[in-house]
Design a protein around this motif. Structure first.
Motif, PDB file in Angstrom:
ATOM      1  N   LEU A 191      58.866  47.089 -54.005  1.00  0.00           N
ATOM      2  CA  LEU A 191      58.106  48.088 -54.762  1.00  0.00           C
ATOM      3  C   LEU A 191      58.747  48.325 -56.135  1.00  0.00           C
ATOM      4  O   LEU A 191      58.053  48.470 -57.137  1.00  0.00           O
ATOM      5  CB  LEU A 191      58.013  49.405 -53.977  1.00  0.00           C
ATOM      6  CG  LEU A 191      57.154  50.486 -54.635  1.00  0.00           C
ATOM      7  CD1 LEU A 191      55.708  50.057 -54.738  1.00  0.00           C
ATOM      8  CD2 LEU A 191      57.233  51.805 -53.880  1.00  0.00           C
ATOM      9  N   GLU A 194      57.697  45.619 -58.337  1.00  0.00           N
ATOM     10  CA  GLU A 194      56.261  45.599 -58.619  1.00  0.00           C
ATOM     11  C   GLU A 194      55.869  46.726 -59.557  1.00  0.00           C
ATOM     12  O   GLU A 194      55.010  46.564 -60.411  1.00  0.00           O
ATOM     13  CB  GLU A 194      55.465  45.748 -57.314  1.00  0.00           C
ATOM     14  CG  GLU A 194      55.273  44.473 -56.553  1.00  0.00           C
ATOM     15  CD  GLU A 194      54.447  43.458 -57.302  1.00  0.00           C
ATOM     16  OE1 GLU A 194      53.398  43.827 -57.842  1.00  0.00           O
ATOM     17  OE2 GLU A 194      54.876  42.301 -57.365  1.00  0.00           O
ATOM     18  N   ASN A 195      56.425  47.891 -59.346  1.00  0.00           N
ATOM     19  CA  ASN A 195      56.060  49.060 -60.139  1.00  0.00           C
ATOM     20  C   ASN A 195      57.195  50.070 -60.062  1.00  0.00           C
ATOM     21  O   ASN A 195      57.265  50.880 -59.149  1.00  0.00           O
ATOM     22  CB  ASN A 195      54.755  49.659 -59.606  1.00  0.00           C
ATOM     23  CG  ASN A 195      54.203  50.724 -60.527  1.00  0.00           C
ATOM     24  OD1 ASN A 195      54.957  51.336 -61.291  1.00  0.00           O
ATOM     25  ND2 ASN A 195      52.916  50.951 -60.466  1.00  0.00           N
ATOM     26  N   LYS A 322      55.805  42.340 -61.079  1.00  0.00           N
ATOM     27  CA  LYS A 322      55.196  42.759 -62.343  1.00  0.00           C
ATOM     28  C   LYS A 322      56.195  43.325 -63.347  1.00  0.00           C
ATOM     29  O   LYS A 322      55.939  43.302 -64.537  1.00  0.00           O
ATOM     30  CB  LYS A 322      54.134  43.826 -62.076  1.00  0.00           C
ATOM     31  CG  LYS A 322      52.893  43.275 -61.446  1.00  0.00           C
ATOM     32  CD  LYS A 322      51.650  43.808 -62.111  1.00  0.00           C
ATOM     33  CE  LYS A 322      50.443  43.087 -61.580  1.00  0.00           C
ATOM     34  NZ  LYS A 322      50.412  43.055 -60.094  1.00  0.00           N
TER      35      LYS A 322
ATOM     36  N   LEU B  98      50.902  53.206 -58.245  1.00  0.00           N
ATOM     37  CA  LEU B  98      50.765  52.334 -57.077  1.00  0.00           C
ATOM     38  C   LEU B  98      51.075  50.911 -57.510  1.00  0.00           C
ATOM     39  O   LEU B  98      50.747  50.519 -58.624  1.00  0.00           O
ATOM     40  CB  LEU B  98      49.330  52.382 -56.536  1.00  0.00           C
ATOM     41  CG  LEU B  98      48.827  53.691 -55.946  1.00  0.00           C
ATOM     42  CD1 LEU B  98      47.359  53.566 -55.580  1.00  0.00           C
ATOM     43  CD2 LEU B  98      49.630  54.080 -54.730  1.00  0.00           C
ATOM     44  N   ALA B  99      51.690  50.157 -56.603  1.00  0.00           N
ATOM     45  CA  ALA B  99      51.873  48.732 -56.865  1.00  0.00           C
ATOM     46  C   ALA B  99      50.594  48.038 -56.424  1.00  0.00           C
ATOM     47  O   ALA B  99      50.250  48.046 -55.246  1.00  0.00           O
ATOM     48  CB  ALA B  99      53.074  48.196 -56.104  1.00  0.00           C
ATOM     49  N   GLU B 100      49.870  47.474 -57.367  1.00  0.00           N
ATOM     50  CA  GLU B 100      48.543  46.935 -57.098  1.00  0.00           C
ATOM     51  C   GLU B 100      48.568  45.807 -56.063  1.00  0.00           C
ATOM     52  O   GLU B 100      47.648  45.649 -55.291  1.00  0.00           O
ATOM     53  CB  GLU B 100      47.927  46.404 -58.397  1.00  0.00           C
ATOM     54  CG  GLU B 100      47.674  47.482 -59.426  1.00  0.00           C
ATOM     55  CD  GLU B 100      46.351  48.184 -59.213  1.00  0.00           C
ATOM     56  OE1 GLU B 100      45.375  47.496 -58.929  1.00  0.00           O
ATOM     57  OE2 GLU B 100      46.321  49.424 -59.314  1.00  0.00           O
ATOM     58  N   MET B 102      50.456  45.421 -53.528  1.00  0.00           N
ATOM     59  CA  MET B 102      50.903  45.772 -52.186  1.00  0.00           C
ATOM     60  C   MET B 102      49.841  46.616 -51.473  1.00  0.00           C
ATOM     61  O   MET B 102      49.015  47.253 -52.105  1.00  0.00           O
ATOM     62  CB  MET B 102      52.236  46.524 -52.275  1.00  0.00           C
ATOM     63  CG  MET B 102      53.325  45.618 -52.844  1.00  0.00           C
ATOM     64  SD  MET B 102      54.819  46.450 -53.351  1.00  0.00           S
ATOM     65  CE  MET B 102      55.531  46.835 -51.799  1.00  0.00           C
ATOM     66  N   ASN B 107      52.570  50.986 -50.014  1.00  0.00           N
ATOM     67  CA  ASN B 107      52.721  51.974 -51.071  1.00  0.00           C
ATOM     68  C   ASN B 107      53.078  53.340 -50.510  1.00  0.00           C
ATOM     69  O   ASN B 107      53.832  54.090 -51.111  1.00  0.00           O
ATOM     70  CB  ASN B 107      51.431  52.066 -51.892  1.00  0.00           C
ATOM     71  CG  ASN B 107      51.411  51.077 -53.036  1.00  0.00           C
ATOM     72  OD1 ASN B 107      52.212  51.201 -53.959  1.00  0.00           O
ATOM     73  ND2 ASN B 107      50.535  50.101 -52.966  1.00  0.00           N
ATOM     74  N   ALA B 110      56.912  53.156 -48.576  1.00  0.00           N
ATOM     75  CA  ALA B 110      58.122  52.791 -49.313  1.00  0.00           C
ATOM     76  C   ALA B 110      58.791  54.048 -49.849  1.00  0.00           C
ATOM     77  O   ALA B 110      58.171  54.855 -50.515  1.00  0.00           O
ATOM     78  CB  ALA B 110      57.772  51.844 -50.459  1.00  0.00           C
TER      79      ALA B 110
END
Lengths: 333, 536
Positions: A191, A194-195, A322, B98-100, B102, B107, B110
């Motif tokens: 996570l 990713e973000n 990302k 949000l991590a798109e 996942m 989300n 975590a």
């Protein structure tokens, strides 16, 4: 003409599928496997560390120096971790805390690491791996003493007659896969990559995570580098990674940030590295210009270019974590 | 509805004397704010009044320079969002975090902390169960997450990636994410900005349910009617300071605006009649476009615009508005269909040729500066970007451009220290006026204004509406792409509703309602609506 082509292909295949070739390709992929898993973990935290080459050399020189001076395998590995981890720590300070451009920081680490490693390595350049350590890696723990039949003989020679370092590398890749996809800590790492803002807002300590995995990734690169002087070559040479650290960066993309695929990826690159040597030993093939020694040694790098081009076409499928390349600042407006 | 708050209760949280400074900007200055348990409390203010900053301080994202925060009577010092979560504070950000790639479950879980061991509280048991399987076999957690969500009347599929969820589902995921972390103070930053009126109503039901279970809810908004219907109390911020807190039942919308803006403002848009001749300006026929991932963005879209009229375009975010604008302006090439201006085909022409045919576009992207202006250049050079193509010879006559820039600055009342001042240093409203002014001065036949008031305060928004109405009176055909349905109805003559790139129908703004448009936005065509079919 066509007959020549078939017979050349035939001899090439007989080389590539021979037990001895597979065995040495595996041995040659160890450095890259450790490096790929290490870099992959770093990138999963959202940081592209181009300093793999530098960290491998730092790990190799520090570890080998400790091995020669102390004759202790434990200290060798510890110091490989310390050396490469130190490089990764510098990178983490620069990119996480000071939010410096990741590419620049990584390139700097590569050059700095190589310089420091070579000057340290020169102090032990005339010595070879201490006997007690060399002995450990002469052992083949999984080798069958008397394989029966051609199939078992083949398996034994290709896959079971390796030293413990090789199996540890594979084990690390497997453990990393389970960790990434089957544990909560792995989820938090993914996570973050990713973000980062989402991870931060979810209560994950993102700075701590980034430091931890950047350093852990660096240590794995260092352990990979140590394999070269300690086991593979048994002595120190300047810049002995010879660009493998750069191949690793492409390999991570090649295996799509997936550690279990890194086993196969590293094998492919490892086999390309030694294909040149093997072909030289074959009279038929060595006379064909394309199998010239110098061209053959180009193959891994050629494949790297191909991988990167192919990736740029398929980038939309999954471009990787990302946050790679983006500095995170919580109070940004 | 009677607010279920008791005046004698201890506040869920209170913030006192909060000051937060960014460089030279004082975002919050000695702000006081407190909310009681079980209350829905509106935080009202214009853009830049410091609402989001204040809430980011409360949720641990920003650290205040001065002031103190108390949660349930305890003084807190939040060093990270994690600390705020531990104190039961959950924030739903305007731009979802949000991590798109996942899944919703990933989300949600975590970063969740394990509940205390051997706790027999119902929620703790549920949390422990969700965490136990969260990473090993996510499918076992899905029913548990559904069970938890349904308690608040929320529904979504926890197994699919966030990128495939609708906007309102993403919001639901965010809400469940903070509730599962045990939040009993919920902050929602402009939650309805991206929702249809129907979805907003659903959200209000959810929020009321949570308030009735004792949650303290902060509702950030600048939509007065929502505050009047949903909230119990309201605190008004202006220029970083807290102005007043009062009961919603004791106040009306006009008073609120006055408190928010600092002076009286006329909230009605002066709408001139459209040109009765209905001469066709733009004609779009069967426009179809799919992006590089083969996702259809425009689907057989046809409509016409008239001279001397404003045609509004309504739709959810990503409903094809951007692609429509870009197709008309020649930035993207649609796979099928025709675009005609004055019966002349413009499909396939370059953007510059299309500009010369009299099409002007001002598109304000979400980050406001990404498109249309060069942030580090002055007003004069930004005007030059479109102007230079029309001048003869290789040299630029800066003098002409400067005269023009000065004229635009004067006419549109742009506040800038000088025309060479980089536009990124201007305020949002002034930046948008620069874009609009530049396009107006090309004397277009067709003016496309996409999200022209995005992020503007009330006063600047009305200036822009007036400018567009002036264009309409000059017989320009205006295509207005907007977000606020009330404004669309007040400003436009006709409104076309897009849903996933399809034309759901064009309604006359004097004969429609927000609810009708909202139903069309979520996929019911006008025909079906008029026949009495509804899927919402």
């Amino acid at each position: 003409m066509i007959g020549d082509f078939f017979s050349a292909t035939g001899s090439l295949l007989s080389i590539v599928f021979s037990a001895s070739f597979i065995a040495s390709a595996i041995a040659f992929s160890v450095v890259m496997l450790f490096g790929t898993v290490g870099e992959l973990i770093t990138e999963r935290a959202g940081h592209l560390n181009l300093g793999v080459e530098g960290m491998m050399l730092l790990g190799a020189s520090m570890g080998y120096f400790a091995a020669v001076r102390s004759s202790s395998l434990f200290l060798a590995i510890l110091f490989a971790c310390v050396g490469a981890g130190f490089g990764a720590l510098l990178y983490a300070i620069l990119t996480v805390t000071l939010r410096v451009n990741q590419n620049v920081a990584g390139l700097a680490l590569s050059i700095f690491g190589a310089g420091l490693a070579n000057s340290l390595g020169s102090k032990v350049s005339n010595t070879s791996t201490p006997d007690n350590i060399a002995k450990i890696f002469k052992l083949k723990p999984f080798s069958l003493s008397s394989p029966s039949g051609p199939f078992l003989t083949f398996i034994n020679k290709a896959f079971l007659s390796h030293n413990i370092y090789v199996y540890v590398a594979v084990l690390v890749a497997v453990v990393a896969t389970v960790f990434l996809f089957k544990t909560r800590a792995g989820l938090e790492l993914r996570l973050t990559g990713e973000n980062t803002a989402a991870a931060d807002a979810s209560g994950i300590k993102v700075t701590r995570i980034k430091y931890f995995y950047i350093i852990l990734g660096g240590m794995l690169c260092g352990i990979g580098g140590l394999y070269l002087p300690l086991v593979q070559q048994g002595s120190w040479t300047s810049n002995m990674t010879a660009g493998q650290g750069w191949l690793v960066v492409a390999l991570v993309i090649f295996v799509r940030w997936h550690p279990i695929k890194a086993i196969a990826g590293a094998y492919v690159f490892g086999s390309l590295t030694i294909l040149g040597f093997s072909v030289q030993l074959n009279e038929r093939l060595s006379s064909i210009p394309i199998f010239n020694q110098y061209i053959m040694s180009m193959f891994p790098y050629l494949l790297t270019v191909v991988v990167l081009i192919a990736f740029s076409f398929r980038k939309k499928a999954w471009p990787g974590p990302k946050e790679i390349g983006r500095p995170y600042f919580r109070e940004e407006r | 509805m009677e607010p279920n708050i008791r005046k004698d209760t201890q506040p869920a949280f209170s913030m006192r004397g909060i000051t937060k400074i960014f460089g030279a900007v004082v975002a919050n200055e000695a702000v006081d704010f407190e909310v009681l348990p079980g209350e829905i409390h509106a935080l009202l203010g214009e853009n830049g009044s410091g609402k989001s900053t204040l809430m980011n301080v409360l949720s641990g994202i920003y650290r205040p320079d001065e002031g103190q925060i108390e949660v349930n009577g305890e003084i807190k010092d939040f060093r990270s969002p994690g600390d705020a979560i531990d104190s039961g504070i959950g924030m739903i950000h305007q731009h979802f975090k949000l991590a798109e790639a996942m899944t919703a479950t990933d989300n949600i879980v975590a970063g969740m902390k394990k509940p205390p061991k051997n706790s027999i509280k119902k929620d703790d048991v549920l949390r422990a169960n969700i965490l136990r399987y969260a990473s090993r076999s996510p499918s076992k957690t899905h029913p548990k997450i559904n069970e938890f969500s349904s308690r608040f009347g929320i529904e979504f599929d926890p197994s699919i990636p966030a990128s495939q969820l609708s906007v309102s589902q993403k919001q639901s995921v965010e809400i469940i994410k903070v509730l599962l972390r045990g939040a009993n103070i919920l902050i929602l930053d402009e939650p309805t900005a991206v929702l249809t009126p129907q979805e907003a109503k659903k959200l209000f039901t959810v929020l009321r349910k949570m308030a009735s279970q004792g949650c303290a809810i902060v509702f950030i908004s600048h939509k007065l009617n929502e505050i009047m219907t949903l909230c119990d109390r309201v605190t008004v911020l202006r220029k970083g300071k807290s102005i007043e807190t009062c009961n919603v039942s004791d106040i009306d919308a006009y008073d609120l605006v006055e408190k928010m803006v600092g002076r009286k403002i006329n909230l009605s848009i002066n709408k001139p009649d459209p040109d009765p001749k209905k001469q066709v300006c733009l004609e779009v026929k069967g426009l179809t476009y799919s992006d590089s991932k083969a996702v259809p963005k425009l689907d057989n879209l046809s409509f016409t615009t008239h001279y001397g009229e404003i045609l509004g375009v309504a739709g959810l975010a990503g409903g094809g508005q951007k692609e429509l604008c870009e197709s008309i302006a020649g930035i993207i090439r649609p796979q099928q269909g025709e675009i005609m201006v004055d019966e002349e085909r413009i499909t396939g022409l370059s953007p510059r040729d299309i500009t010369q045919k009299g099409v002007a576009m001002c598109f304000i992207p979400e980050d406001r500066l990404g498109m249309g202006l060069v942030a580090s250049m002055g007003i004069d050079e930004n005007i030059l970007l479109k102007e230079y193509a029309l001048t003869k010879g290789p040299l630029i006559r800066m003098k002409d451009v400067e005269t023009k820039a000065e004229k635009i600055i004067k006419e549109l009342d742009i506040k800038t220290p000088g025309l060479k001042h980089p536009v990124r240093m201007l305020s949002g409203g002034n930046i948008q006026k620069v874009i609009l002014g530049r396009e107006i001065h090309l004397n277009p036949k067709l003016m496309i204004a996409a999200y022209a008031v995005r992020g503007l305060d009330i006063h600047s928004s009305y200036t822009i509406y007036n400018l567009l109405n002036e264009q309409k009176q000059k017989n320009v055909s205006v295509l207005y792409i907007g977000e606020d349905l009330d404004v669309l109805i007040d400003l436009c003559d006709r409104i076309m509703v897009l849903c996933q790139g399809k034309n759901m129908g064009i309604v006359d703004s004097s004969a429609t309602t927000k609810e009708e448009i909202g139903q069309m936005m979520s996929g019911t065509t006008l025909e079906e609506l008029r026949r009495g079919v509804s899927y919402v």
